[in-house]
Design an enzyme around this catalytic site. Structure first.
Site, PDB file in Angstrom:
ATOM      1  N   ARG A 195      51.396  81.842 -54.156  1.00  0.00           N
ATOM      2  CA  ARG A 195      51.349  80.694 -55.272  1.00  0.00           C
ATOM      3  C   ARG A 195      50.795  81.061 -56.783  1.00  0.00           C
ATOM      4  O   ARG A 195      50.195  81.907 -56.527  1.00  0.00           O
ATOM      5  CB  ARG A 195      50.603  79.662 -54.497  1.00  0.00           C
ATOM      6  CG  ARG A 195      49.299  80.187 -54.004  1.00  0.00           C
ATOM      7  CD  ARG A 195      48.165  79.310 -53.858  1.00  0.00           C
ATOM      8  NE  ARG A 195      47.947  78.844 -55.435  1.00  0.00           N
ATOM      9  CZ  ARG A 195      47.088  79.742 -56.325  1.00  0.00           C
ATOM     10  NH1 ARG A 195      46.880  80.833 -56.092  1.00  0.00           N
ATOM     11  NH2 ARG A 195      47.179  79.085 -57.630  1.00  0.00           N
ATOM     12  N   GLY A 196      50.915  80.030 -57.434  1.00  0.00           N
ATOM     13  CA  GLY A 196      50.708  80.232 -58.791  1.00  0.00           C
ATOM     14  C   GLY A 196      51.765  80.918 -59.371  1.00  0.00           C
ATOM     15  O   GLY A 196      52.678  81.573 -59.166  1.00  0.00           O
ATOM     16  N   ALA A 197      51.988  80.404 -60.659  1.00  0.00           N
ATOM     17  CA  ALA A 197      53.286  80.158 -61.226  1.00  0.00           C
ATOM     18  C   ALA A 197      53.889  81.639 -61.505  1.00  0.00           C
ATOM     19  O   ALA A 197      54.957  81.854 -61.268  1.00  0.00           O
ATOM     20  CB  ALA A 197      53.301  79.408 -62.574  1.00  0.00           C
TER      21      ALA A 197
ATOM     22  N   ARG B  15      60.483  75.860 -55.094  1.00  0.00           N
ATOM     23  CA  ARG B  15      59.615  74.983 -55.845  1.00  0.00           C
ATOM     24  C   ARG B  15      59.997  74.757 -56.993  1.00  0.00           C
ATOM     25  O   ARG B  15      60.548  75.708 -57.687  1.00  0.00           O
ATOM     26  CB  ARG B  15      58.173  75.810 -55.950  1.00  0.00           C
ATOM     27  CG  ARG B  15      57.465  76.086 -54.450  1.00  0.00           C
ATOM     28  CD  ARG B  15      55.943  76.228 -54.511  1.00  0.00           C
ATOM     29  NE  ARG B  15      55.373  75.061 -54.773  1.00  0.00           N
ATOM     30  CZ  ARG B  15      54.237  75.204 -55.170  1.00  0.00           C
ATOM     31  NH1 ARG B  15      53.444  76.462 -55.350  1.00  0.00           N
ATOM     32  NH2 ARG B  15      53.293  74.102 -55.561  1.00  0.00           N
TER      33      ARG B  15
ATOM     34  N   GLN C 138      42.973  74.998 -53.246  1.00  0.00           N
ATOM     35  CA  GLN C 138      42.981  76.299 -54.343  1.00  0.00           C
ATOM     36  C   GLN C 138      41.633  76.834 -54.796  1.00  0.00           C
ATOM     37  O   GLN C 138      41.346  77.937 -54.996  1.00  0.00           O
ATOM     38  CB  GLN C 138      44.026  76.329 -55.113  1.00  0.00           C
ATOM     39  CG  GLN C 138      45.487  76.337 -54.444  1.00  0.00           C
ATOM     40  CD  GLN C 138      46.040  74.638 -54.413  1.00  0.00           C
ATOM     41  OE1 GLN C 138      45.387  73.701 -54.156  1.00  0.00           O
ATOM     42  NE2 GLN C 138      47.344  74.756 -54.397  1.00  0.00           N
TER      43      GLN C 138
ATOM     44  N   ASP D 171      51.922  75.338 -65.064  1.00  0.00           N
ATOM     45  CA  ASP D 171      53.133  75.880 -64.368  1.00  0.00           C
ATOM     46  C   ASP D 171      54.236  75.656 -65.336  1.00  0.00           C
ATOM     47  O   ASP D 171      55.354  76.625 -65.124  1.00  0.00           O
ATOM     48  CB  ASP D 171      53.122  74.983 -63.275  1.00  0.00           C
ATOM     49  CG  ASP D 171      52.154  75.462 -62.106  1.00  0.00           C
ATOM     50  OD1 ASP D 171      51.100  75.127 -62.062  1.00  0.00           O
ATOM     51  OD2 ASP D 171      52.710  76.114 -61.224  1.00  0.00           O
TER      52      ASP D 171
ATOM     53  N   ASN E  22      50.535  71.114 -64.597  1.00  0.00           N
ATOM     54  CA  ASN E  22      49.553  72.225 -63.865  1.00  0.00           C
ATOM     55  C   ASN E  22      49.063  71.301 -62.594  1.00  0.00           C
ATOM     56  O   ASN E  22      49.669  70.228 -62.365  1.00  0.00           O
ATOM     57  CB  ASN E  22      48.531  72.573 -64.857  1.00  0.00           C
ATOM     58  CG  ASN E  22      47.609  73.581 -64.068  1.00  0.00           C
ATOM     59  OD1 ASN E  22      48.101  74.649 -63.646  1.00  0.00           O
ATOM     60  ND2 ASN E  22      46.358  73.504 -64.145  1.00  0.00           N
ATOM     61  N   LYS E  23      48.152  72.019 -61.830  1.00  0.00           N
ATOM     62  CA  LYS E  23      48.270  71.390 -60.362  1.00  0.00           C
ATOM     63  C   LYS E  23      47.476  69.902 -60.794  1.00  0.00           C
ATOM     64  O   LYS E  23      46.681  69.517 -61.696  1.00  0.00           O
ATOM     65  CB  LYS E  23      46.810  72.306 -59.952  1.00  0.00           C
ATOM     66  CG  LYS E  23      46.267  71.806 -58.931  1.00  0.00           C
ATOM     67  CD  LYS E  23      47.369  71.554 -57.654  1.00  0.00           C
ATOM     68  CE  LYS E  23      48.358  72.708 -57.554  1.00  0.00           C
ATOM     69  NZ  LYS E  23      49.417  72.296 -56.346  1.00  0.00           N
TER      70      LYS E  23
HETATM   71  O1  MRU Z   1      50.508  74.783 -56.035  1.00  0.00           O
HETATM   72  P1  MRU Z   1      49.833  76.115 -56.572  1.00  0.00           P
HETATM   73  O2  MRU Z   1      48.864  76.614 -55.941  1.00  0.00           O
HETATM   74  O3  MRU Z   1      51.128  77.216 -56.837  1.00  0.00           O
HETATM   75  O4  MRU Z   1      49.646  75.741 -58.100  1.00  0.00           O
HETATM   76  C1  MRU Z   1      49.045  76.499 -59.096  1.00  0.00           C
HETATM   77  C2  MRU Z   1      48.661  75.888 -60.306  1.00  0.00           C
HETATM   78  O5  MRU Z   1      48.787  74.851 -60.587  1.00  0.00           O
HETATM   79  C3  MRU Z   1      48.082  77.169 -61.320  1.00  0.00           C
HETATM   80  O6  MRU Z   1      47.089  76.595 -62.153  1.00  0.00           O
HETATM   81  C4  MRU Z   1      49.572  77.680 -62.147  1.00  0.00           C
HETATM   82  O7  MRU Z   1      50.313  77.842 -61.372  1.00  0.00           O
HETATM   83  C5  MRU Z   1      48.918  78.569 -63.010  1.00  0.00           C
HETATM   84  S1  MRU Z   1      48.615  80.207 -62.290  1.00  0.00           S
HETATM   85  C6  MRU Z   1      48.394  81.298 -63.341  1.00  0.00           C
END
Ligand code: MRU
Length: 351
Positions: A47-49, A90, A198, A239, A249-250
């Site tokens: 996970r994470g963009a 996603r 997270q 994201d 973002n999250k």
């Molecule tokens: O749902 P996730 O855990 O993939 O969400 C992650 C985030 O929102 C991060 O802040 C974003 O992807 C940036 S990661 C460098």
């Protein structure tokens, strides 16, 4: 200390750190099929963009490796199917589509006379490039953002935008890693980040491993912590950043940005160029992923809410550009007017 490897490509095998079981278990798993890769992205094992994009790029190589023996033609069909399929995992993080588009460009421009092996080599090289570029971009984000973190300051972050979310130092956490390497001491506050935690499970884990002072707070404690002036700045990841600077973002990030503005605390978004989406004019055009209600009603299989309760579970929110003090990117810190300066930074190939 460089953060733990999140995605690895070794002997043509795709290995990831399964983030769903952290921090209690550190488990590496192999993703042997495209379906494994899709599932790992969907359920947030990876996970994470940026990490999603990198994993998907290698997922395309996995598709090519698993294609029937023969000429490149059959392999190209499998690869194109895999690209379409992985793109359904996603919707919000643009890095996924950035990486898949790059992989698609390799097959689109492939010579018809290539062998399957030639094609695999070309796809593998492109996935490796996406992986390595991310390492460099994270490092550059860290170097540009480190000076914002002064001795003794407090920094709030939301979710996990660290090494676990990238192939390098992370985005929001990169300035913290570099400031730490430069010998400054500071405190990080990590929002727990409901519903999937997270912040609690991942950000605290990776920062403490690096020896950085980190304090966990529940999401609803940020306002009080700001009121007590425990933090001097906020840095979060992204994201998808629209052309006007609106940023997905999250879920919960928008609330943190509004609180920061109220308390006069600078709010920064850290992201690589691969997260900038100039095709999306503003935040209203960003598709927000809606996730399973069980993530809100259950924790580790145990029900926490009444049966059949209605749940709203968006995975991301959009912070309006007007609440963002600056973007810490691999090309430097970008300040308003974002409509002009984001496009200018992206077009600048000298940095
Ligand atoms: O749902 P996730 O855990 O993939 O969400 C992650 C985030 O929102 C991060 O802040 C974003 O992807 C940036 S990661 C460098």
């Amino acid at each position: 200390m460089a953060p733990t490897a999140t995605v690895a490509w070794k002997d043509r095998r795709l290995i990831i750190l399964d983030q769903t079981v952290l921090p209690t278990e550190v488990a590496y798993i192999q993703l042997a099929t495209v379906a494994d890769v899709w599932e790992a992205i969907k359920v947030l094992r990876v996970r994470g963009a940026p990490a999603i994009g990198i994993c998907a790029a290698y997922g395309v190589v996995v598709a090519a490796l698993n294609a029937p023996a023969g000429d490149a033609r059959a392999c190209i069909v499998c690869v194109k199917d895999a690209i379409t399929y992985l793109g359904t995992s996603r919707p919000t993080a643009v890095n996924l589509f950035y990486a898949l588009d790059r992989m698609k460009a390799i097959v689109d421009t492939a010579d018809e006379d290539l062998t399957k092996e030639d094609l695999i080599v070309a796809l593998e090289a492109e996935a490796n490039r996406i992986f390595r570029e991310d390492i460099f971009m994270c490092r550059a984000i860290g170097e540009h953002g480190a000076s914002l973190i002064q001795e003794d300051c407090g920094v709030l972050t939301h979710c996990n935008a660290g090494g676990l979310a990238t192939s390098g130092y992370g985005t929001a956490l990169a300035p913290m890693y570099i400031a730490h390497e430069q010998g400054r001491s500071f405190r990080v506050y990590a929002d727990e980040t409901r519903p999937l935690l997270q912040g609690a499970r991942l950000t605290t884990w990776e920062l403490s491993q690096a020896g950085i002072d980190v304090t966990l707070i529940c999401d609803n404690m940020a306002a009080q912590a700001m009121r007590e002036r425990r933090m001097d700045l906020v840095i979060v990841g992204a994201d998808r950043i629209a052309a006007n600077g609106d940023t997905a973002n999250k879920i919960g990030t928008y609330g943190v940005a509004a609180l920061a503005r109220w308390h006069g605390i600078p709010f920064y978004v850290a992201a690589p160029a691969s997260t900038l989406d100039m095709q999306t004019p503003d935040g209203d055009a960003i598709l927000i992923e809606q996730r399973d209600p069980d993530e809100v009603t259950h924790w580790q299989g145990c029900r926490q809410a009444p049966e059949d309760i209605t749940v709203y579970n968006p995975a991301f929110d959009v912070t309006p550009a007007s609440l963002i003090t600056g973007f810490i990117t691999n090309k430097g810190i970008i300040t308003p007017p974002y409509e002009i300066n984001l496009a200018k930074a992206l077009a600048d190939t000298t940095v």
